[in-house]
Design a protein around this motif. Structure first.
Motif, mmCIF file in Angstrom:
data_model
loop_
_atom_site.group_PDB
_atom_site.id
_atom_site.type_symbol
_atom_site.label_atom_id
_atom_site.label_comp_id
_atom_site.label_asym_id
_atom_site.label_seq_id
_atom_site.Cartn_x
_atom_site.Cartn_y
_atom_site.Cartn_z
ATOM 1 N N PHE A 248 0.433 5.248 3.300
ATOM 2 C CA PHE A 248 -0.077 5.008 4.408
ATOM 3 C C PHE A 248 0.502 5.195 5.857
ATOM 4 C CE2 PHE A 248 -1.662 1.555 1.777
ATOM 5 C CZ PHE A 248 -2.866 1.697 1.944
ATOM 6 N N GLN A 249 1.766 6.048 5.624
ATOM 7 C CA GLN A 249 2.773 6.533 6.664
ATOM 8 C C GLN A 249 1.919 7.787 7.210
ATOM 9 O OE1 GLN A 249 5.514 4.996 8.280
ATOM 10 N NE2 GLN A 249 4.984 6.663 9.724
ATOM 11 N N GLY B 198 7.754 3.022 -3.694
ATOM 12 C CA GLY B 198 7.595 3.751 -2.408
ATOM 13 C C GLY B 198 6.499 4.394 -1.968
ATOM 14 N N SER C 248 2.914 3.467 -1.693
ATOM 15 C CA SER C 248 2.068 2.918 -0.916
ATOM 16 C C SER C 248 2.522 3.271 0.528
ATOM 17 C CB SER C 248 2.049 1.354 -1.217
ATOM 18 O OG SER C 248 1.738 1.037 -2.328
ATOM 19 N N TYR C 249 3.959 2.961 0.555
ATOM 20 C CA TYR C 249 4.599 3.270 2.066
ATOM 21 C C TYR C 249 4.358 4.575 2.709
ATOM 22 C CZ TYR C 249 7.684 4.285 5.760
ATOM 23 O OH TYR C 249 8.415 4.628 6.931
ATOM 24 N N LYS C 250 4.570 5.565 1.720
ATOM 25 C CA LYS C 250 4.576 7.055 2.187
ATOM 26 C C LYS C 250 3.017 7.206 2.362
ATOM 27 C CE LYS C 250 7.052 10.222 -0.477
ATOM 28 N NZ LYS C 250 7.180 11.215 -1.267
ATOM 29 N N HIS D 297 -1.115 7.287 8.886
ATOM 30 C CA HIS D 297 -1.129 6.940 10.291
ATOM 31 C C HIS D 297 -0.505 8.025 11.138
ATOM 32 C CE1 HIS D 297 0.549 4.538 13.810
ATOM 33 N NE2 HIS D 297 1.608 5.258 13.636
#
Lengths: 428, 428
Positions: free
Chosen positions: B372-373, B366, B368-370, B376
């Motif tokens: 880049f989120q 998780g 990478s997702y967190k 963003h």
């Protein structure tokens, strides 16, 4: 093609402008078809600034660390000079004392050169480059520790390199036009000497003429290195200090050395007089005392031993040494008072030494008479006397020294037209 | 008895008071029963002053002479420190890079260590003395020329000596309390990291955390040297950088390394982005380009090659490198433009790099997702991405960097209570 060693002192490289001026001169010397090795001191105030830093840390720095500290000064000046020479379109490389093969003993702060192995310097100049060498510093043989050569060290570095490289001349650049018959600040009518023998220069240097250090002249004489003392602010010929014919070494341009009867008058305020009172008048005591002083690394200059007071079995011994070495010598002597058996020590740093130098003295019996007559007429009393074949030195009170110098200079017809403009014209 | 290498930077020895404070600390470390080797940088502004002097002489100094010049700085600081330690009643000797056996290649200004032979340092500490070693400098093997190691050089000297002497720890003294989860000047809630693996520290250093230089951490990791990054203004524990268990080397006190999922957020403004446009899309062209950049002694960091535009036979290659190395790299690339056959070069030094570091990343999908989120949500656009097993780095516009660092630091729950007082309390 000649191989020329050029030495520039700290006042010649005191700032970027000075370094650039020296660089131009060095580059021109090479462009004239010579191989050039340059010896350079630390920039102007660097040494004082480093000593000040050390003083903020400790009052008694280990000598090894003090040498490490002070030797950084030439690294700065020599690398900057190499840069400036490269900027002039020539190619230069700088070398530390260690890289230049200056091997010394391990007496930190006043090390003596014991070997010079300038392989890297040779390679550098054979390649067509200019070699810049750090003056004043060397390296011990066994431990590769950094050493400094003490006062006059950069001159000595230059002459030692010139000897090891078999250079044609060692040029000592200074802020005056050469060696004078007396200090122009004391005797305005003093004249520049064009040529002088190594032997006479040795006596002048030993007698306090500051322009060349004694060690440098000794070294030059022993190895037959012709010295040319000249101004870094003009291209005028300075004073040639040439090896004597009987030193069986090359004479510059093969010309015979003209010997005036008297070369000049030197004076020195840097010495103090030590008198050891009540020394047992038995063989070996003088040697014992001088051994103690030597053990404190002090250099004795003049010695006078008074005749033993009849029947007392005691005598007094006086000698002079550099004021800066006085404290160590006195401490060493006091520590040995019981062992030596003397009664007291007297120390006087308000003395001045005057010396008359000239190879012609040997064959001129009237010199001593004229010398002492001139002093007498000037009202100068004489405390100590010492002579060599080409020198008479006397010690008097410091306050009388200038008067004595002027009187002797005039008595021997050394006065020329005033050279004050020549001397003053150097600007620093 | 432990053997401790302590490294003090220029700000710790910027004046006599600083040198005395360091001397007390070193003497205390020895008095506590340790063998001590000290690596020291040049005093505060010395290097800048020397560079200024060189700038007054020339705009293009030969690298060999520049190294000779700059290496004088550590001679001054190390000999003064040795004096100060002696003043504390301990015995210390200082050693140049050459005397300490730091052998390097001949790339002046950014030399790499190729061998360390610290015989003299061993003898010194076996005798019970403290050895002071000049950081940042070495000597070439063949010509014995003085070299400098470039940025972070003194840290590298310290670690290399620690490895060669098999020291128990290499202490890097700095003006902050250790390594933080982010730069406290950007993220006031950043926390001090107590322990971190060499591997993670390597990624942090490579990602721009300025506290330890990349080369130093690389060296420490390769030779299994435990680092202790701590403040020279307190006796608090700092950050231990410990060799990973799989580096098959000793772990300090045998304790297992606790691995948090994320260690910290690093950022870096010192890089520029180079984009080579219209590179022929044939095998070997990328290698050719990177070969040219390496030939200019530039270190490439991140690389992105865009997919070839269909049918054009051309592609674009972007990479980042230190801004200070940008000019040389661009010049070398332009000189080879015809040979390589690319169309144009674009250069952008207004970029910022952000990196998230953590060994836990490997086993946590998780992350990478967190990451880049969070970027963003903060409105940060991403220009380049590069990842390793324990790091994600992105490049964005320089103006957005601080915002990005705070957003990511918060997203991974690294915020603690404000550490601003800890950081600010160091005073410099």
């Amino acid at each position: 093609m000649s191989l020329i060693v050029q030495k520039f002192g700290g006042s010649s490289v005191s700032d970027a402008e000075g370094i650039k001026r020296v660089a131009k001169r060095v580059a021109r010397t090479q462009a004239a078809g010579n191989e050039v090795v340059v010896v350079v001191s630390a920039m102007g105030d660097t040494t004082d600034e480093l000593l000040d830093l050390a003083g903020q840390i400790t009052a008694s720095a280990p000598a090894r660390e003090m040498d490490m500290l002070l030797s950084s000064g030439e690294r700065i000046s020599m690398s900057l000079l190499a840069m400036a020479i490269n900027e002039e379109g020539a190619t230069a490389q700088s070398f530390t004392g260690s890289q230049a093969g200056m091997i010394t003993d391990a007496i930190h702060g006043k090390a003596r050169i014991i070997d010079v192995s300038p392989h890297r310097i040779k390679t550098c100049i054979e390649r067509g480059d200019i070699a810049i060498v750090a003056g004043f510093q060397g390296m011990t043989q066994d431990s590769n520790d950094v050493t400094t050569l003490g006062r006059g060290g950069s001159d000595t570095t230059a002459v030692a390199l010139a000897a090891a490289l078999d250079a044609d001349v060692c040029e000592i650049y200074t802020d005056v036009d050469g060696v004078f018959t007396a200090d122009p600040r004391v005797v305005p009518s003093a004249q520049k000497i064009d040529r002088i023998s190594s032997e006479e220069m040795l006596e002048l240097a030993a007698s306090g003429a500051k322009i060349l250090h004694l060690r440098c002249v000794e070294y030059a004489r022993r190895f037959g290195v012709p010295l040319h003392v000249r101004s870094s602010f003009s291209t005028n010929e300075g004073t040639w200090v040439l090896p004597s014919p009987d030193d069986k070494i090359k004479i510059q341009e093969g010309e015979p050395l003209e010997q005036p009867i008297i070369s000049g008058v030197a004076h020195d305020r840097s010495e103090a007089k030590v008198t050891i009172l009540g020394v047992p008048d038995i063989p070996g005591k003088a040697a014992e005392i001088f051994g103690i002083v030597a053990g404190a690394h002090s250099n004795i200059d003049m010695i006078v031993q008074n005749v033993s007071t009849k029947g007392s079995g005691k005598t007094d011994i006086s000698f002079t040494l550099p004021i800066v070495e006085g404290r160590d010598a006195i401490e060493a002597l006091k520590a040995a008072q019981e062992q030596v058996g003397f009664e007291n020590i007297d120390y006087d740093d308000q003395i001045g030494k005057l010396s008359l130098i000239g190879a012609g003295m040997r064959s001129n019996p009237g010199v001593s008479y004229k010398f002492f007559q001139a002093l007498h007429d000037a009202g100068v009393n004489v405390d100590m006397i010492s002579t060599s074949e080409i020198r008479i030195s006397i010690v008097t009170h410091a306050d009388l020294l200038d008067k004595a110098v002027r009187a002797v200079h005039a008595a021997f017809d050394l006065d020329g037209e005033s050279n004050a403009t020549i001397y003053g014209g150097t600007g620093r």
